[in-house]
Design an enzyme around this catalytic site. Structure first.
Site, mmCIF file in Angstrom:
data_model
loop_
_atom_site.group_PDB
_atom_site.id
_atom_site.type_symbol
_atom_site.label_atom_id
_atom_site.label_comp_id
_atom_site.label_asym_id
_atom_site.label_seq_id
_atom_site.Cartn_x
_atom_site.Cartn_y
_atom_site.Cartn_z
ATOM 1 N N SER A 10 0.804 -1.218 0.000
ATOM 2 C CA SER A 10 0.000 0.000 0.000
ATOM 3 C C SER A 10 0.841 1.275 0.000
ATOM 4 O O SER A 10 0.317 2.361 -0.207
ATOM 5 C CB SER A 10 -0.943 0.023 1.207
ATOM 6 O OG SER A 10 -0.198 0.032 2.411
ATOM 7 N N GLY A 11 2.144 1.133 0.214
ATOM 8 C CA GLY A 11 3.010 2.312 0.204
ATOM 9 C C GLY A 11 3.417 2.690 -1.206
ATOM 10 O O GLY A 11 2.976 2.092 -2.198
ATOM 11 N N TYR A 12 4.260 3.676 -1.296
ATOM 12 C CA TYR A 12 4.649 4.166 -2.625
ATOM 13 C C TYR A 12 5.513 3.159 -3.385
ATOM 14 O O TYR A 12 5.366 2.998 -4.589
ATOM 15 C CB TYR A 12 5.379 5.506 -2.492
ATOM 16 C CG TYR A 12 4.500 6.627 -1.994
ATOM 17 C CD1 TYR A 12 3.167 6.725 -2.397
ATOM 18 C CD2 TYR A 12 4.995 7.595 -1.128
ATOM 19 C CE1 TYR A 12 2.362 7.759 -1.948
ATOM 20 C CE2 TYR A 12 4.193 8.637 -0.675
ATOM 21 C CZ TYR A 12 2.878 8.710 -1.081
ATOM 22 O OH TYR A 12 2.085 9.737 -0.637
ATOM 23 N N CYS A 147 17.768 4.716 -2.126
ATOM 24 C CA CYS A 147 17.642 5.575 -3.305
ATOM 25 C C CYS A 147 18.790 6.582 -3.390
ATOM 26 O O CYS A 147 19.408 6.754 -4.450
ATOM 27 C CB CYS A 147 16.298 6.286 -3.292
ATOM 28 S SG CYS A 147 15.827 6.969 -1.696
#
Lengths: 343, 54
Positions: A10-12, A147
């Site tokens: 459900s997260g990005y 990232c």
């Protein structure tokens, strides 16, 4: 089709995994979990996926056995439950920070606690194909990548492998990042009137991703991370010094040697135009990383640059790239996406 | 024949290429001037620097 389940969808990052895998030619998403959204339609949480899937979230405990499990759970959860999670599939990719650092002592130093499952660390291959492809191909367990670490690692990799840097001088990476790096939970600092228009030095020193850079490149790079007015995107501007006066052809050779055969890294070092250096916004939604440089003959300083989409090349895209390698599929399966322009 | 700026290999000239013609390097985007057709040779073309607030 290979049956893939996503734990924590459900997260990005989970949303991006779904976007990529729902269109993947060899993978079928058989289940996706979310404790918060259990029972709800995936597309209600990720509205860009309307019409692409009628999947509903299930609780983590109801995920079925599958061929590959990809976990995009909050940091710490996978390490606490790796025994149970690994029973669901013979192959697992964990997008969290839990299995990125191979050394338990380094994990303790940067995360401030003992690793809950230190024996598992050596089973995981670090999931950056550009520097660890052979190990990923053979691995059953692959970690995600940070990232910001990825932006710095890809910026510096050609210079380090070619031995061009003066390692007696400092290496300092200034990374500008978008708000999606903070995840999908709101906080006081992400409240729109507070977050909008910031140039916020949120980690001028001490960012954890420095440990990943050290592990991947074998050099110490200091990170300063600044939140800017972006939702997606990261730009690493890395300052270092060369051993010899800069010579453009030497630098081109080093970058080509590192990346000419890479499907997702482009060398962007052009003489003119608005996009002569790497720029994150034209990479939104892609698995591409653009790298470039500028070298100052007066001082010997080189500024190595890397732009990427933090949710893609910095997370979900690289995870799918690793999935392709693990499964022996074409490395770019499901990932051949051009960016947008103008945007 | 390679780009004098970045050393990228350049494609052979088209048959109708003439001296003085400008060609972009496919890698670095440098503007290259054809200074000789036979033998084929290029040189960096003079460029006008842009001033981005400097």
């Amino acid at each position: 089709m290979t049956r893939v389940a996503i734990a924590g969808g459900s997260g990005y990052v989970g949303g991006e995994l779904l976007r990529l895998l729902l269109g993947h030619p060899q993978a079928e998403v058989v289940a996706v979990s979310s404790e918060r959204r259990a029972g709800g339609y995936v597309a209600a949480t990720h509205p860009n996926l309307r019409g692409w899937t009628d999947l509903r979230f299930v609780p983590l405990a109801e995920l079925p056995e599958c061929d590959v499990l990809i976990t995009a759970l909050p940091h710490g959860y996978a390490a606490e439950h790796i025994g149970d999670l690994s029973c669901l599939a013979p192959r697992l990719i964990d997008c969290s920070a839990d299995f990125r650092l191979a050394d338990p002592a380094t994990y303790r130093e940067w995360y401030g606690r003992e690793h809950p499952a230190p024996a598992w660390l050596e089973r995981f291959a670090y999931g950056l194909p550009e520097t660890n492809r052979a190990a990923i191909r053979e691995a059953r367990y692959v970690s995600g990548v940070g990232c910001n670490a990825t932006a710095v690692n890809l910026a510096l990799w050609p210079l380090v492998r070619a031995g061009l840097l003066d390692l007696t001088r400092p290496i300092v990476a200034d990374v500008k990042v978008g708000s999606s790096e903070g995840g999908d939970r709101a906080s006081e600092s992400s409240h729109h009137p507070e977050r909008s228009h910031v140039v916020r030095s949120y980690a001028p020193t001490g960012h954890r991703h420095a440990a990943e850079v050290r592990q991947v490149l074998g050099v110490d790079a200091e990170l300063s991370v600044t939140s800017v007015e972006l939702v997606r995107g990261a730009l690493a501007t890395v300052h270092a010094w060369l051993r010899e006066p800069p010579e453009e052809r030497t630098l081109w050779r080093a970058y080509r040697a590192a990346y000419a055969q890479e499907p997702f890294v482009r060398i962007v070092h052009e003489k003119g135009g608005n996009y002569r250096h790497p720029e994150p916004k034209i990479l939104w939604g892609t698995n591409l990383a653009d790298v470039g440089w500028s070298a100052d003959p007066r001082t010997g300083r080189i500024v190595a640059l890397c732009a990427l989409d933090n949710l893609m090349k910095g997370a979900a895209g690289t995870a799918v790239q690793a999935l392709n390698l693990m499964c022996g599929w074409p490395e770019d399966a499901g990932l051949r996406l051009a960016g947008l322009h103008p945007v | 024949m390679n780009c004098p700026e970045c050393d990228a290999p350049l494609a052979p000239f088209a048959p109708d290429t003439t001296e003085g013609e400008l060609l972009p390097c496919p890698d670095c985007g440098a503007e290259l001037e054809v200074v000789s057709v036979s033998p084929p040779a290029v040189a960096l073309a003079p460029s006008v620097e842009e001033d981005w607030g400097e």
